[in-house]
Enzyme design. Structure first.
Site, PDB file in Angstrom:
ATOM      1  N   ASP A   1       0.852  -1.186   0.000  1.00  0.00           N
ATOM      2  CA  ASP A   1       0.000   0.000   0.000  1.00  0.00           C
ATOM      3  C   ASP A   1       0.889   1.237   0.000  1.00  0.00           C
ATOM      4  O   ASP A   1       2.051   1.184   0.451  1.00  0.00           O
ATOM      5  CB  ASP A   1      -0.920   0.021   1.234  1.00  0.00           C
ATOM      6  CG  ASP A   1      -1.934   1.161   1.144  1.00  0.00           C
ATOM      7  OD1 ASP A   1      -2.711   1.186   0.179  1.00  0.00           O
ATOM      8  OD2 ASP A   1      -1.926   2.025   2.039  1.00  0.00           O
TER       9      ASP A   1
ATOM     10  N   GLU B   1       0.810   5.769   0.506  1.00  0.00           N
ATOM     11  CA  GLU B   1       0.123   7.025   0.775  1.00  0.00           C
ATOM     12  C   GLU B   1       0.766   8.078  -0.120  1.00  0.00           C
ATOM     13  O   GLU B   1       1.959   7.996  -0.436  1.00  0.00           O
ATOM     14  CB  GLU B   1       0.238   7.431   2.246  1.00  0.00           C
ATOM     15  CG  GLU B   1      -0.416   6.460   3.218  1.00  0.00           C
ATOM     16  CD  GLU B   1      -1.914   6.305   3.012  1.00  0.00           C
ATOM     17  OE1 GLU B   1      -2.541   7.254   2.510  1.00  0.00           O
ATOM     18  OE2 GLU B   1      -2.444   5.231   3.350  1.00  0.00           O
TER      19      GLU B   1
ATOM     20  N   HIS C   1      -4.178  10.966   5.635  1.00  0.00           N
ATOM     21  CA  HIS C   1      -3.001  10.269   6.185  1.00  0.00           C
ATOM     22  C   HIS C   1      -2.314  11.014   7.322  1.00  0.00           C
ATOM     23  O   HIS C   1      -1.573  10.407   8.102  1.00  0.00           O
ATOM     24  CB  HIS C   1      -1.993   9.961   5.073  1.00  0.00           C
ATOM     25  CG  HIS C   1      -1.558  11.153   4.255  1.00  0.00           C
ATOM     26  ND1 HIS C   1      -0.861  12.214   4.781  1.00  0.00           N
ATOM     27  CD2 HIS C   1      -1.716  11.422   2.939  1.00  0.00           C
ATOM     28  CE1 HIS C   1      -0.593  13.084   3.834  1.00  0.00           C
ATOM     29  NE2 HIS C   1      -1.123  12.641   2.695  1.00  0.00           N
TER      30      HIS C   1
ATOM     31  N   HIS D   1      -5.233   6.758   7.708  1.00  0.00           N
ATOM     32  CA  HIS D   1      -4.646   5.798   6.784  1.00  0.00           C
ATOM     33  C   HIS D   1      -3.132   5.778   6.972  1.00  0.00           C
ATOM     34  O   HIS D   1      -2.491   6.811   7.140  1.00  0.00           O
ATOM     35  CB  HIS D   1      -4.957   6.190   5.336  1.00  0.00           C
ATOM     36  CG  HIS D   1      -6.376   5.933   4.947  1.00  0.00           C
ATOM     37  ND1 HIS D   1      -6.731   5.175   3.858  1.00  0.00           N
ATOM     38  CD2 HIS D   1      -7.541   6.319   5.519  1.00  0.00           C
ATOM     39  CE1 HIS D   1      -8.045   5.122   3.759  1.00  0.00           C
ATOM     40  NE2 HIS D   1      -8.562   5.816   4.768  1.00  0.00           N
TER      41      HIS D   1
ATOM     42  N   ASP E   1      -2.325  -0.371   6.596  1.00  0.00           N
ATOM     43  CA  ASP E   1      -3.296  -0.794   5.587  1.00  0.00           C
ATOM     44  C   ASP E   1      -2.833  -2.056   4.868  1.00  0.00           C
ATOM     45  O   ASP E   1      -3.651  -2.908   4.506  1.00  0.00           O
ATOM     46  CB  ASP E   1      -3.540   0.330   4.584  1.00  0.00           C
ATOM     47  CG  ASP E   1      -4.396   1.448   5.169  1.00  0.00           C
ATOM     48  OD1 ASP E   1      -4.796   1.322   6.350  1.00  0.00           O
ATOM     49  OD2 ASP E   1      -4.661   2.433   4.462  1.00  0.00           O
TER      50      ASP E   1
END
Length: 234
Positions: free
Chosen positions: A7, A9, A57, A152, A157
């Site tokens: 994942d 960001e 985030h 997040h 995640d």
């Protein structure tokens, strides 16, 4: 089989307009088991995050200012993902950003470094058409606790997605009596997901197969043709 659940960001939604990756989180699965060999880096994007992304985030420009740039971690990242099947939720989004970062450092596209890309969002849409299939929705559906997820984060995640992916692809549930812990259905039976490798397969005996055939013949006679069971297996 080696899989990497990944994942990212980002500073915004569009790498073509200059948005950058600010965090990469990965967890490793070998033969469907978490190994603890994770990859995690915050990255200095050399720009501010958009207001909407920052609200998601919480990684400020000040926090990221002393973190390495993508070019400084790309070799470690490439070595980590090399040859693995990579599992991503909404893969086009993350891959688009990774391709943009790799292009900046004059390296091949992301797909050229890995053994394949599996998109769990597409997989979830096929399994649950017409339903919400965000990571949070899938956590709720498969009983994966995300209570600690207030913002997040790429590594968090990725860890949640790994649990969801394993639950979503096991294909069989076992039933255990509800002892007041996990969520239960209306009959008080808790659903516990177990790996297929843990299930003992016991083939039917000749006598059981003969009894089954007699039952099928009886059903065929009742419907004056082929019963649904025969149609399904044929």
């Amino acid at each position: 089989m080696r899989q990497i659940v990944l994942d990212t960001e980002t500073t915004g939604l569009n790498p073509r307009s200059g948005d950058r990756i600010i965090e990469i989180g990965c967890v490793e699965l070998i033969d469907r088991r978490l190994t603890g060999n994770n990859f995690h880096h915050y990255i200095n994007p050399e720009r501010d995050s958009e207001e909407g992304a920052l609200a998601v985030h919480g990684l400020t420009t000040e926090f990221l200012s002393d973190k390495p740039k993508f070019a400084e971690i790309v070799d470690e990242f490439r070595d980590y993902i090399s040859g693995a099947e990579v599992v991503i939720h909404n893969a086009p989004f993350d891959v688009g950003f990774l391709d943009a970062e790799l292009k900046r450092v004059e390296m091949p596209l992301f797909k050229d470094h890995v053994g394949g890309i599996l998109d769990t969002l597409q997989q979830a849409k096929e399994l649950h058409p017409g339903k919400r299939n965000s990571l949070d929705a899938l956590c709720d559906r498969y009983g994966v606790s995300n209570a600690h997820r207030t913002l997040h984060g790429a590594l968090l995640d990725a860890e949640l997605l790994a649990e969801v992916y394993l639950a979503m692809t096991r294909g069989q549930n076992s039933l255990s009596m509800d002892l007041g812990g996990q969520d239960a259905d209306s009959d008080g039976i808790a659903l516990e997901v177990v790996a297929i490798a843990d299930i003992l397969l016991q083939p039917a005996t000749a006598e059981e197969l003969a009894e089954h055939e007699l039952l099928m013949q009886s059903l065929d006679k009742e419907v004056k043709g082929q019963c649904l069971w025969r149609a399904a297996v044929n």
